[in-house]
Design an enzyme around this catalytic site. Structure first.
Site, PDB file in Angstrom:
ATOM      1  N   LYS A  80      32.469   1.151 -16.733  1.00  0.00           N
ATOM      2  CA  LYS A  80      33.223  -0.099 -16.735  1.00  0.00           C
ATOM      3  C   LYS A  80      34.599   0.120 -16.113  1.00  0.00           C
ATOM      4  CE  LYS A  80      34.815  -3.593 -20.088  1.00  0.00           C
ATOM      5  NZ  LYS A  80      34.861  -3.901 -21.539  1.00  0.00           N
ATOM      6  N   SER A 155      32.859  -8.137 -22.622  1.00  0.00           N
ATOM      7  CA  SER A 155      33.522  -7.804 -21.375  1.00  0.00           C
ATOM      8  C   SER A 155      32.803  -6.750 -20.540  1.00  0.00           C
ATOM      9  CB  SER A 155      34.946  -7.329 -21.666  1.00  0.00           C
ATOM     10  OG  SER A 155      34.958  -6.193 -22.512  1.00  0.00           O
ATOM     11  N   ALA A 177      35.223  -7.017 -29.634  1.00  0.00           N
ATOM     12  CA  ALA A 177      34.650  -7.969 -30.583  1.00  0.00           C
ATOM     13  C   ALA A 177      33.172  -8.205 -30.349  1.00  0.00           C
ATOM     14  CB  ALA A 177      35.397  -9.314 -30.488  1.00  0.00           C
ATOM     15  N   SER A 179      31.798  -6.676 -26.896  1.00  0.00           N
ATOM     16  CA  SER A 179      31.753  -6.377 -25.468  1.00  0.00           C
ATOM     17  C   SER A 179      30.762  -5.355 -24.964  1.00  0.00           C
ATOM     18  CB  SER A 179      33.146  -5.990 -24.979  1.00  0.00           C
ATOM     19  OG  SER A 179      34.037  -7.048 -25.133  1.00  0.00           O
TER      20      SER A 179
END
Length: 468
Positions: A80, A155, A177, A179
């Protein structure tokens, strides 16, 4: 040959490279070819490591020379774009950081490389990792490989889409939360958010609020998650939350099914759930029961009056607002959706902030009690399958809810710090993956992997892939 490679898991790829059945160069080239063919449709990859093939050749040479190798030797992995990679762009989903190239790996990346892994590419994310959709002003929007009109989540949505579409066998995401688990559920892969602090956050940005941020592996199989977790976990001497020795294991990795007790729920006061999602969780519970696990439906009364998402939204505003303001100072014209929204959100009063903290403690206490009776809890990951892009509200089982409701079932394990895993176990009526979530007590990742492995062995969608 390439088609035979791209959907092998990392564990199998490592074994075939070590045995000589495949070379690292063949594997890396297969993924590079797949990225070029497929990624223009989904936009999961934001930067390719130009040295990946050179590093693969070096990995093959090391094997030929008889050198001792690690458990991921010659296997490519993706990262990521909020996680630092030495010499490879890490731009954090914002033109504010365009061209940023770290000169050091994040600890999680360094450990994957030390195990023999090769960084293949960086993956897309929302602005600063703060959204449930992976879209930003710098690298654009990621689409779900099962349906390009649907989200891959956030995310870590670029990472989830890349793995689901066969652009990578395993990767690294982060989770505040939802992701890693939410994107995994949207795209039909697996991901785990370990106990808070198990994997250091050193070299990962943002770090606010760090007591809720986690690093976690994402992959297509449970054994790959366990492999990635085993490589990345452990103190590093820099992250003050990463202090638990690797020898600490509160779980039951080798427990027989009949020695496991699993609780499950689909509601417990957390709000509406799509009937197809609820049915998938019930089917997973029944599958565990059929495998001789003791399974029982429960309710957690505390969650009816201490909604974890409502508490989280009140609490984290006062930490995120100054962090957003600082990150965008002097670049106000480059702010995207989340930073604008966060900076426009009213401040939380001290009284409400303290009340939220106390609510978190009550939720922790409630789960501590649950885990005196059960080894794991089975529940939804998300209340709905993957939704259309840019939704601001959902109608779920006849109820209209704000789009933030998507995080309701996942955020509770961030604010409590317990390990939680997402894996696919079903399919919606329109062909989208449906995941289930398995949570366990603190430092009991081995139990979570045990239960997940049992479910994977009987999963009706174990070998499903998107047709892209």
């Amino acid at each position: 040959m390439a088609d035979d490679i791209i959907y092998l898991d990392a564990t199998e790829l490592a074994a075939r490279i070590k045995s000589g059945e495949l070379t690292s160069v063949q594997v890396v080239q297969a993924y590079l070819d797949r990225i070029r063919a497929v990624d223009p449709k989904i936009n999961a990859i934001v930067t390719i490591n130009d040295n990946a093939l050179t590093e693969a050749k070096a990995a093959d040479d090391a094997l030929a020379a008889g050198k001792e190798v690690g458990p991921l030797h010659g296997v490519p992995f993706t990262v990521k774009d909020s996680i630092d990679t030495d010499g490879i762009l890490t731009q954090r989903g914002s033109p504010i950081f365009k061209g940023r190239t770290p000169d050091e790996d994040a600890v999680a990346v360094a450990r994957m490389k030390a195990a023999g892994g090769i960084v293949l590419a960086k993956t897309n994310l929302p602005e600063f990792s703060y959204s449930t959709e992976s879209n930003n002003l710098l690298t654009g929007r990621t689409n779900n490989p099962y349906n390009l009109d649907r989200t891959s989540g956030g995310s870590s949505g670029g990472e989830s889409a890349a793995i689901a579409a066969g652009l990578s066998p395993i990767g690294l995401g982060t989770d505040l939360a939802i992701s890693v688990r939410g994107p995994a559920s949207h795209t039909g892969i697996a991901a785990i958010k370990p106990t808070h602090g198990r994997i250091p956050m050193t070299g990962v940005w943002p770090r606010v609020p760090r007591r809720d941020w986690h690093v976690g592996p994402m992959a297509r199989t449970i054994r790959d998650l366990e492999l990635g977790y085993s490589i990345m976990r452990g103190p590093d001497g820099h992250d003050g939350f990463a202090i638990t020795p690797n020898t600490v294991d509160a779980g039951k990795r080798d427990a027989a099914p009949q020695d496991l007790r699993v609780a499950w729920f689909t509601d417990s006061g957390l709000g509406p759930v799509d009937p197809q999602v609820a049915d998938t969780v019930r089917q997973a519970a029944e599958a565990l029961k059929a495998a001789s696990v003791h399974v029982e439906e429960i309710d957690i009364p505390t969650l009816h009056h201490d909604n974890p998402l409502a508490l989280f939204n009140k609490q984290h505003v006062m930490e995120l607002k100054p962090a957003m303001a600082d990150a965008t100072k002097g670049h106000e014209d480059l702010r995207f959706t989340m930073s604008k929204t966060m900076l426009a959100t009213p401040d939380t009063s001290v009284e409400d902030y303290v009340a939220a903290e106390q609510g978190f403690e009550r939720i922790r206490d409630a789960y501590a009690e649950v885990f005196t009776k059960y080894d794991a809890v089975l529940l939804p990951v998300l209340p709905i399958p993957a939704h259309e892009h840019d939704k601001t509200e959902f109608v779920i089982d006849g109820q209209t809810v704000d789009a933030t409701h998507i995080q309701t079932f996942t955020v509770q394990f961030n604010i409590t710090g317990m390990p939680a895993l997402s894996m696919r176990f079903g399919t919606s009526s329109d062909g989208l993956p449906i995941g289930v979530q398995i949570a366990g007590p603190w430092h009991a990742e081995s139990t979570v992997f045990n239960v997940a492995s049992l479910l994977e062995s009987v999963s009706p969608v174990r070998d499903a892939h998107p047709n892209i």
